[in-house]
Design an enzyme around this catalytic site. Structure first.
Site, short mmCIF file in Angstrom:
data_model
loop_
_atom_site.label_atom_id
_atom_site.label_comp_id
_atom_site.label_asym_id
_atom_site.label_seq_id
_atom_site.Cartn_x
_atom_site.Cartn_y
_atom_site.Cartn_z
CE LYS A 72 -3.61 -2.59 0.37
NZ LYS A 72 -2.85 -3.86 0.28
NE ARG A 112 -9.27 20.48 20.19
CZ ARG A 112 -9.04 19.54 21.11
NH1 ARG A 112 -9.71 18.40 21.06
NH2 ARG A 112 -8.13 19.74 22.06
CG ASP A 118 -13.69 16.61 27.55
OD1 ASP A 118 -12.47 16.89 27.69
OD2 ASP A 118 -14.10 15.44 27.56
CG ASN A 171 -2.81 8.19 31.07
OD1 ASN A 171 -1.88 8.78 31.61
ND2 ASN A 171 -4.04 8.65 31.07
#
EC number: 2.7.7.7
Length: 573
Positions: free
Chosen positions: A310, A384, A425, A511
């Site tokens: 690809k 946003r 948020d 994280n």
């Protein structure tokens, strides 16, 4: 990716070979169970959903039973065929099936073989559809008579791809790279965790995780070495690197097209293909120069042979033909999955019910209370907010909380704490240093914010998570032209504050890297605590809680893991 980008990417969809099987399926007359044909009576098959997708796998199973065949587990006695995605490789299939080798008499075949059988109404030859065995396995007895032929160069037939699919038609794509090409992947059995878990999940290895994020697989540890990674090995972990050192993407012209496909597979619920593309994309982004040849693409950890093809197609033509064959459902599924409270399965359900736009869904759809709120504020949630607006929201929550107790600590986490100029948020974490005074503040604070008119909608009024309390809702600052914004308020005990602060600050990739590293050290990291001496079984699943380590600050978490402390702005991976 821009939420509207995928809609622009697929204005029209050309006919593909995948449509043939849908037409073939439509021609199969419906019969009662007692009238089912018996031409599949000799078939005793297992359908492996990975790559194929659960909905499509279930459709295969129904057709097998309808025509007299049997569906069984891969370990069942007498299984004749194990059907896998056509982009699956031999070793990965065995690993996902948790089998050391194929059962006696069983063949590992591509799903296109079963599609062809259903299309022609007979059992066809499996030659060209059997998965090739790794060369090192050729000396082991294998039941597939075509295994050696399929593994020899140039012997596989280039047959038209036919797929049996639901509407929207399932599109073909490249799977995660074969493990046979990357021996180091098989060395790491430790698993990373899902973002919403307690830090224990057996699906993705830490090696896969590092490749997903940085494009580099970790160096396998010495057999006689200890559990702690060496300093040079730590350098390979995302959590050990500042995000300011992100590599320049020399292959943007390639990755931007692959990202469109990754997003398409994600909204269709095809997590395996989405993961495969994500790993390849991040590997290409981390490569130190523009890719210029097929051999060079194959040499990059995280890039398999099919993905390299690809890459070369994009390099040579500036285009990827797969983009012309993406289902018409993809932009609609993305539109629906952007509704708060609606995941990929819900989006697919609405699509199958005939909905094609938000207006129809609003007037005729059956929505939960949360989804109705998400639809009502659809545009506001996708927009946003500037950093200054997020700061005002945090200040409003902090002033209201400290009106009850001036000693409460209120910290806005997420992208705001990482220093981003815009935020999707706002997450506000609340605690008290005395370890007691945070109790009882949760309900009082929410009532106060509602009375002010600041909170406009409740998505989840109270989510209990151990000793933590979490509110998910919608707020709006006073003044003309202000938009509705997503707001989460989390109240935590002070003993969990550092780990919660680390968790809710993110990023998600950072994280995951922290938790995966903790796992290599026999630890467990979550939003509640960092624990040592954690007992896990052979699959890496935690069976003993371990001992909670003292973590009064975020720096203590980094110190226990042997990492240099990273400021929030350096965690934006």
């Amino acid at each position: 990716m821009d939420p509207q980008g995928i809609v622009k990417a697929f204005p029209k969809r050309k006919k593909s070979h995948a449509d043939l099987s849908s037409k073939a399926l439509a021609k199969i007359p419906k019969r009662e169970v007692g009238e089912a044909r018996g031409w599949l009576s000799s078939l005793r098959a297992h359908i492996m959903p990975a790559g194929i997708g659960r909905a499509r796998a279930e459709l295969f199973e129904k057709q097998i039973i309808h025509h007299g065949g049997q569906v069984c587990s891969a370990q069942a006695p007498g299984v004749t065929h194990i059907v896998v995605d056509e982009d699956m490789d031999y070793e990965r299939a065995l690993r996902l099936l948790r089998l050391p080798q194929l059962p006696p008499g069983a063949q590992l075949v591509k799903s296109t073989w079963l599609s062809l059988c259903l299309q022609e109404g007979r059992l066809t030859d499996t030659e060209g559809f059997s998965l090739p065995m790794p060369k090192r396995s050729l000396d082991e007895p294998q039941p597939s008579k075509s295994g050696q032929d399929a593994s020899a160069p140039g012997t596989q037939r280039d047959l038209p791809r036919t797929t049996l699919s639901l509407s929207p038609p399932h599109t073909r794509a490249v799977s995660p790279p074969p493990t046979a090409e990357k021996p180091s992947r098989t060395q790491a059995q430790l698993s990373s965790e899902d973002e919403t878990s307690d830090g224990e999940g057996p699906q993705v290895s830490s090696a896969d995780l590092q490749a997903l994020i940085t494009g580099h697989y970790p160096t396998p540890p010495e057999e006689d070495g200890g559990p702690d990674p060496a300093p040079e090995a730590l350098d390979k972990w995302v959590c050990a690197q500042p995000s300011s050192q992100k590599a320049t993407n020399y292959n943007l012209h390639i990755t931007e097209k692959l990202e469109v496909l990754a997003k398409a597979y994600s909204v269709q619920g095809d997590k395996w293909r989405a993961l495969g593309y994500a790993k390849a994309i991040n590997a290409l982004k981390s490569f130190h120069k523009p890719v210029s040849s097929y051999q060079e693409a194959c040499s990059i950890p995280g890039i398999g042979k099919r993905m390299a093809e690809k890459v070369m197609e994009i390099l040579e033509s500036g285009h990827l033909r797969k983009l012309d064959h993406i289902s018409d459902s993809v932009p609609v599924l993305e539109l629906f999955s952007n509704i708060w409270g609606a995941g990929t399965k819900t989006a697919q359900m609405w699509y199958h019910q005939g909905f094609r736009n938000l207006e129809d869904l609003q007037s005729l759809g059956s929505l939960t209370a949360q989804q109705a709120i998400g639809l009502k504020h659809y545009d506001d949630f996708l927009d946003r907010m500037p950093r200054e607006e997020a700061a005002e929201i945090e200040q409003t929550v902090r002033i209201s909380a400290q009106a009850f107790n001036p000693g409460l600590l209120c910290v806005a986490c997420g992208s705001y704490r990482r220093g981003k100029m815009t935020c999707g948020d706002v997450d506000v974490l609340i605690t008290h240093p005395d370890g007691r005074s945070h109790r009882g503040i949760f309900s009082c604070l929410l009532d106060s914010l509602r009375q002010q008119g600041f909170l406009t909608d409740d998505l989840v009024s109270q989510e209990e998570n151990g000793q933590q309390q979490k509110y998910l809702g919608v707020c709006r600052l006073p003044g003309p032209g202000k938009r509705h914004r997503r707001l989460d308020i989390i109240v935590v005990p002070y003993c969990e504050f550092a780990c919660a602060l680390l968790y809710f600050t993110g990023s998600a990739h950072f994280n995951r890297s922290m938790r995966a590293l903790a796992k290599t050290k026999g630890m467990s990291l979550s939003e509640h605590a960092l624990s040592a001496a954690v007992v896990r079984n052979s699959q890496g699943v935690k069976v003993g809680p371990g001992q909670v380590l003292p973590t009064p600050t975020e720096k203590d978490v980094f110190k226990h893991l042997g990492l240099p402390y990273r400021e929030p702005a350096e965690r934006d991976w």
